[in-house]
Design an enzyme around this catalytic site. Structure first.
Site, PDB file in Angstrom:
ATOM      1  N   ASP A  17      33.134  36.192  53.743  1.00  0.00           N
ATOM      2  CA  ASP A  17      32.582  36.091  52.399  1.00  0.00           C
ATOM      3  C   ASP A  17      31.112  36.506  52.413  1.00  0.00           C
ATOM      4  O   ASP A  17      30.274  35.840  53.016  1.00  0.00           O
ATOM      5  CB  ASP A  17      32.708  34.641  51.911  1.00  0.00           C
ATOM      6  CG  ASP A  17      32.553  34.512  50.416  1.00  0.00           C
ATOM      7  OD1 ASP A  17      31.734  35.242  49.836  1.00  0.00           O
ATOM      8  OD2 ASP A  17      33.257  33.666  49.822  1.00  0.00           O
ATOM      9  N   HIS A  58      39.894  41.971  44.244  1.00  0.00           N
ATOM     10  CA  HIS A  58      38.550  41.418  44.085  1.00  0.00           C
ATOM     11  C   HIS A  58      37.483  42.369  44.615  1.00  0.00           C
ATOM     12  O   HIS A  58      36.422  42.540  43.979  1.00  0.00           O
ATOM     13  CB  HIS A  58      38.459  40.071  44.807  1.00  0.00           C
ATOM     14  CG  HIS A  58      37.117  39.416  44.692  1.00  0.00           C
ATOM     15  ND1 HIS A  58      36.696  38.782  43.532  1.00  0.00           N
ATOM     16  CD2 HIS A  58      36.081  39.303  45.575  1.00  0.00           C
ATOM     17  CE1 HIS A  58      35.464  38.302  43.706  1.00  0.00           C
ATOM     18  NE2 HIS A  58      35.072  38.602  44.937  1.00  0.00           N
TER      19      HIS A  58
END
Length: 344
Positions: free
Chosen positions: A161, A251
């Site tokens: 992330d 995403h």
């Protein structure tokens, strides 16, 4: 606390001013400035009841922000940073008041949980006369490997992330405000979004589907069109059937600068798990405290978030339960205090 590596533990403390006025706010910021300088030096503040807990060498940072209501005070309306706006309602939001807003924010981060707790308690104690707690959010992050080398951390879905964070000149342009207001020189804007994640649903999802939702491989973080985490996404690549390799709702595609007119933000994540007592026994929620730093919220974060809200495949597994924005003034030196120029 913004471009420095994310340490192991971070606590965010938001406060609501008891008296929405300039004088008590200035007193609070001056008091905190002394607290922060002492904490950063590893020394106790005067009257500290637990001076033995003051320590250095723990990667401590303390970052302070000002919420939107501060700029409604007399004389401050015209000193509100350009593009400093609250986040409009999003279709997938399930916001709870207990995680929203705040007039003043302190972010305390360190590699030592005891130090984070110690500094947070000192700031909360000294704020008590001027402000009451609005919310507290805490999370952890693993930003190094076994050898101590900085790496991209993983969220609770197991994803790397922050891979696409800007660096170098791109980072400077994305984060540091190009604002004519002298007091905001070296400042930035912060969006705090508490993102609840449906871990049970995610765990029941096939690995192939998980990777297509993100547009990246889970093991390496590489885009589905590459082999390394740092490889650029090939958004034009298609498979044998002519379908995009990185799905249109993935995403990684929906948030990519090429799909957002070059817009970028700096993201820092904190994993959290919260267990609360209910009438039916303990209930646990988990997710990501998402911190987005950008020069202009209106021009950067809001358009990106609108695009994600409208068509991000990840929306089936996530939703925001908290949202807040803060203007982060530049740092201050010895003998100075936080955001002094705002009040001159």
């Amino acid at each position: 606390g913004i471009v420095t590596p994310t340490p192991a533990v971070t606590r965010l403390l938001a406060f609501t001013l008891r008296d929405l006025a300039v004088e008590p706010l200035v007193k609070l910021l001056k008091l905190w400035s002394g607290d922060i300088q002492a904490a950063m030096a590893g020394t106790p503040v005067p009257g500290d009841p637990t001076p033995e807990l003051a320590r250095s060498g723990v990667s401590l940072s303390v970052t302070v922000g000002l919420g939107p209501r501060v700029f409604t005070l007399p004389g401050l309306l015209r000193r509100r940073p350009d593009g400093f706006v609250e986040i409009p309602a999003m279709r997938h939001d399930r916001l709870q008041d207990r995680w929203n807003g705040g007039d003043v924010l302190a972010i305390v981060a360190a590699d030592d949980a005891t130090t984070v707790d110690y500094v947070a308690r000192r700031l909360t104690r000294d704020a008590a006369t001027f402000a009451r707690p609005a919310w507290v959010q805490e999370g952890s992050w693993r930003g190094t490997d076994a050898s101590g080398t900085p790496v991209t951390g993983r969220n609770l879905f197991g994803q790397l992330d922050g891979t696409g964070n800007p660096t170098g000149p791109d980072l400077d342009a994305a984060v540091w405000a190009d604002d004519p207001l002298p007091w905001f020189a070296g400042g930035t804007c912060l969006v705090v979004r508490r993102i609840e994640m449906d871990l049970d649903f995610w765990d029941r999802t096939t690995r192939d589907r998980q990777e297509k939702v993100i547009g990246r491989r889970l093991d390496t973080g590489a885009p589905l069109t590459g082999t390394l985490e740092t490889d650029a996404l090939d958004l034009g690549a298609t498979d044998a059937a002519g379908a995009p390799v990185i799905a249109l709702d993935a995403h990684a595609r929906r948030s990519h600068p090429l799909e957002n007119n070059g817009r970028r933000i700096l993201r820092r994540g904190l994993n959290y798990t919260l267990t609360e007592a209910t009438g039916d026994g303990p209930a646990t929620s988990a997710g990501l405290v998402f911190l987005a730093f950008c020069a202009n919220i209106a021009q950067q974060f809001v358009p990106i978030q609108n695009r994600l809200d409208a068509g991000d495949a990840l929306n089936d597994w996530t939703h925001a339960v908290g949202s807040a924005v803060f203007a982060i003034p530049g740092g201050f030196g010895k003998g100075d205090w936080i955001a002094r120029g705002l009040f001159e």
